[in-house]
Design a protein around this motif. Structure first.
Motif, PDB file in Angstrom:
ATOM      1  N   LEU A  50       0.753  -1.188   0.046  1.00  0.00           N
ATOM      2  CA  LEU A  50      -0.153   0.035   0.042  1.00  0.00           C
ATOM      3  C   LEU A  50       0.927   1.165   0.149  1.00  0.00           C
ATOM      4  N   ASP A  51       0.688   2.080  -1.039  1.00  0.00           N
ATOM      5  CA  ASP A  51       1.401   3.314  -1.181  1.00  0.00           C
ATOM      6  C   ASP A  51       3.036   3.021  -1.058  1.00  0.00           C
ATOM      7  N   GLY A  52       3.375   1.757  -1.818  1.00  0.00           N
ATOM      8  CA  GLY A  52       4.788   1.380  -1.905  1.00  0.00           C
ATOM      9  C   GLY A  52       5.484   0.746  -0.497  1.00  0.00           C
ATOM     10  N   VAL A  53       4.717   0.734   0.511  1.00  0.00           N
ATOM     11  CA  VAL A  53       4.988   0.017   1.670  1.00  0.00           C
ATOM     12  C   VAL A  53       4.510  -1.514   1.625  1.00  0.00           C
ATOM     13  N   ILE A  54       5.358  -2.448   2.104  1.00  0.00           N
ATOM     14  CA  ILE A  54       4.830  -3.800   2.212  1.00  0.00           C
ATOM     15  C   ILE A  54       4.879  -4.027   3.533  1.00  0.00           C
ATOM     16  N   TYR A  55       3.448  -4.712   3.865  1.00  0.00           N
ATOM     17  CA  TYR A  55       3.128  -5.184   5.367  1.00  0.00           C
ATOM     18  C   TYR A  55       2.966  -6.591   5.310  1.00  0.00           C
ATOM     19  N   GLN A  56       3.163  -7.384   6.187  1.00  0.00           N
ATOM     20  CA  GLN A  56       2.420  -8.687   6.455  1.00  0.00           C
ATOM     21  C   GLN A  56       1.265  -8.715   7.209  1.00  0.00           C
ATOM     22  N   CYS A  57       0.439  -9.473   6.764  1.00  0.00           N
ATOM     23  CA  CYS A  57      -0.848  -9.517   7.378  1.00  0.00           C
ATOM     24  C   CYS A  57      -0.724 -10.368   8.696  1.00  0.00           C
ATOM     25  N   PRO A  58      -1.401  -9.944   9.678  1.00  0.00           N
ATOM     26  CA  PRO A  58      -1.410 -10.932  10.872  1.00  0.00           C
ATOM     27  C   PRO A  58      -2.260 -12.144  10.614  1.00  0.00           C
ATOM     28  N   SER A  59      -1.878 -12.969  11.212  1.00  0.00           N
ATOM     29  CA  SER A  59      -2.864 -14.422  11.156  1.00  0.00           C
ATOM     30  C   SER A  59      -4.126 -14.098  11.617  1.00  0.00           C
ATOM     31  N   ILE A  60      -5.063 -15.089  11.530  1.00  0.00           N
ATOM     32  CA  ILE A  60      -6.372 -15.012  12.220  1.00  0.00           C
ATOM     33  C   ILE A  60      -5.871 -15.215  13.820  1.00  0.00           C
ATOM     34  N   HIS A  61      -5.071 -16.040  14.271  1.00  0.00           N
ATOM     35  CA  HIS A  61      -4.974 -16.204  15.646  1.00  0.00           C
ATOM     36  C   HIS A  61      -4.387 -14.872  16.315  1.00  0.00           C
ATOM     37  N   GLU A  62      -3.713 -14.092  15.464  1.00  0.00           N
ATOM     38  CA  GLU A  62      -3.084 -12.805  16.052  1.00  0.00           C
ATOM     39  C   GLU A  62      -4.061 -11.902  16.096  1.00  0.00           C
ATOM     40  N   LEU A  63      -5.184 -11.760  15.349  1.00  0.00           N
ATOM     41  CA  LEU A  63      -6.231 -10.856  15.205  1.00  0.00           C
ATOM     42  C   LEU A  63      -7.081 -11.004  16.242  1.00  0.00           C
ATOM     43  N   VAL A  64      -7.517 -12.284  16.437  1.00  0.00           N
ATOM     44  CA  VAL A  64      -8.509 -12.537  17.599  1.00  0.00           C
ATOM     45  C   VAL A  64      -7.747 -12.706  18.936  1.00  0.00           C
ATOM     46  N   THR A  65      -6.627 -12.916  19.207  1.00  0.00           N
ATOM     47  CA  THR A  65      -5.897 -12.519  20.370  1.00  0.00           C
ATOM     48  C   THR A  65      -5.826 -11.056  20.588  1.00  0.00           C
ATOM     49  N   SER A  66      -5.614 -10.410  19.472  1.00  0.00           N
ATOM     50  CA  SER A  66      -5.451  -8.799  19.920  1.00  0.00           C
ATOM     51  C   SER A  66      -6.746  -8.239  20.186  1.00  0.00           C
ATOM     52  N   ARG A  67      -7.949  -8.696  19.608  1.00  0.00           N
ATOM     53  CA  ARG A  67      -9.219  -8.221  19.695  1.00  0.00           C
ATOM     54  C   ARG A  67      -9.716  -8.573  21.117  1.00  0.00           C
ATOM     55  N   LEU A  68      -9.368  -9.853  21.619  1.00  0.00           N
ATOM     56  CA  LEU A  68      -9.619 -10.500  22.878  1.00  0.00           C
ATOM     57  C   LEU A  68      -8.985  -9.556  23.921  1.00  0.00           C
ATOM     58  N   SER A  69      -7.689  -9.379  23.706  1.00  0.00           N
ATOM     59  CA  SER A  69      -7.073  -8.556  24.572  1.00  0.00           C
ATOM     60  C   SER A  69      -7.483  -7.142  24.925  1.00  0.00           C
ATOM     61  N   LYS A  70      -7.861  -6.306  23.797  1.00  0.00           N
ATOM     62  CA  LYS A  70      -8.427  -5.253  23.762  1.00  0.00           C
ATOM     63  C   LYS A  70      -9.761  -5.306  24.380  1.00  0.00           C
ATOM     64  N   CYS A  71     -10.461  -6.336  24.292  1.00  0.00           N
ATOM     65  CA  CYS A  71     -11.793  -6.374  25.072  1.00  0.00           C
ATOM     66  C   CYS A  71     -11.618  -6.701  26.448  1.00  0.00           C
ATOM     67  N   ALA A  72     -10.575  -7.580  26.946  1.00  0.00           N
ATOM     68  CA  ALA A  72     -10.264  -7.772  28.180  1.00  0.00           C
ATOM     69  C   ALA A  72      -9.806  -6.480  29.007  1.00  0.00           C
ATOM     70  N   HIS A  73      -9.013  -5.809  28.309  1.00  0.00           N
ATOM     71  CA  HIS A  73      -8.586  -4.357  28.748  1.00  0.00           C
ATOM     72  C   HIS A  73      -9.905  -3.630  29.128  1.00  0.00           C
ATOM     73  N   HIS A  74     -10.632  -3.299  28.142  1.00  0.00           N
ATOM     74  CA  HIS A  74     -11.688  -2.462  28.348  1.00  0.00           C
ATOM     75  C   HIS A  74     -12.737  -2.931  29.701  1.00  0.00           C
ATOM     76  N   LEU A  75     -12.825  -4.426  29.681  1.00  0.00           N
ATOM     77  CA  LEU A  75     -13.783  -4.947  30.627  1.00  0.00           C
ATOM     78  C   LEU A  75     -13.018  -4.693  32.130  1.00  0.00           C
ATOM     79  N   GLU A  76     -11.655  -4.866  32.031  1.00  0.00           N
ATOM     80  CA  GLU A  76     -11.069  -4.715  33.255  1.00  0.00           C
ATOM     81  C   GLU A  76     -11.099  -3.133  33.745  1.00  0.00           C
ATOM     82  N   LYS A  77     -10.984  -2.157  32.726  1.00  0.00           N
ATOM     83  CA  LYS A  77     -11.142  -0.789  33.335  1.00  0.00           C
ATOM     84  C   LYS A  77     -12.402  -0.673  33.540  1.00  0.00           C
TER      85      LYS A  77
END
Length: 167
Positions: A95-122
């Motif tokens: 994208l715009d000349g920059v190459i990125y590696q997409c995260p795996s489904i596991h990484e996406l779900v883990t990240s979202r769950l981590s964010k969710c847990a953070h907001h619940l804890e808060k």
């Protein structure tokens, strides 16, 4: 072909690199007037994500057009495990000349769950603070009421404390 920073990044396998690693070659982009679907694989082959051998195959998967003229170009790294089985090991996008590696489904779900847990804890921490504050306020009100009753009783008894009243 390789700059010092590019060589340092090539030391580890592309599949083991952190997902925040990106790669770009501004000089190549300038010399080739941008990254387009027809030259995307050539551009990608210069990146830290390119590995040869091990049956790895890279191919342009799709081009996602954008009204501005910039395209998101998706490249997949596939490995042939057998005559019938080809596995996708990694997905990249340019994208715009920059190459990125997409995260795996596991990484996406883990990240979202981590964010969710953070907001619940808060939220629970804030709720706990409110409950504690309300509890302290109620105790304070009860102490004030008890002090007022004591003063009212003392006034009714002629200003003497309860132990000092005559029997």
């Amino acid at each position: 072909k390789s700059s010092p920073s590019r060589c340092a990044a090539m030391a580890s396998s592309p599949l083991s690199q952190p997902r925040h690693v990106t790669w770009t070659d501004p000089m190549w982009i300038q010399m080739n007037r941008g990254v387009r679907p027809e030259n995307a694989l050539d551009y990608f082959s210069r990146s830290v994500f390119w590995t040869q051998g091990e049956g790895a195959e890279f191919h342009l998967d799709k081009v996602i057009p954008h009204p501005s003229g910039n395209h998101a170009i998706v490249i997949k790294r596939r490995v042939r495990r057998s005559e019938q089985l080809i596995q996708t090991e990694a997905i990249y996008y340019i994208l715009d000349g920059v190459i990125y590696q997409c995260p795996s489904i596991h990484e996406l779900v883990t990240s979202r769950l981590s964010k969710c847990a953070h907001h619940l804890e808060k939220g629970f921490d804030e709720l706990k603070e409110l409950c504690e504050a309300r509890h302290e306020q109620k105790l304070q009100e009860e102490l004030e009421e008890a002090a007022e009753k004591r003063k009212a009783n003392e006034a009714a008894d002629g200003g003497l404390p309860p132990a000092a009243t005559a029997t």
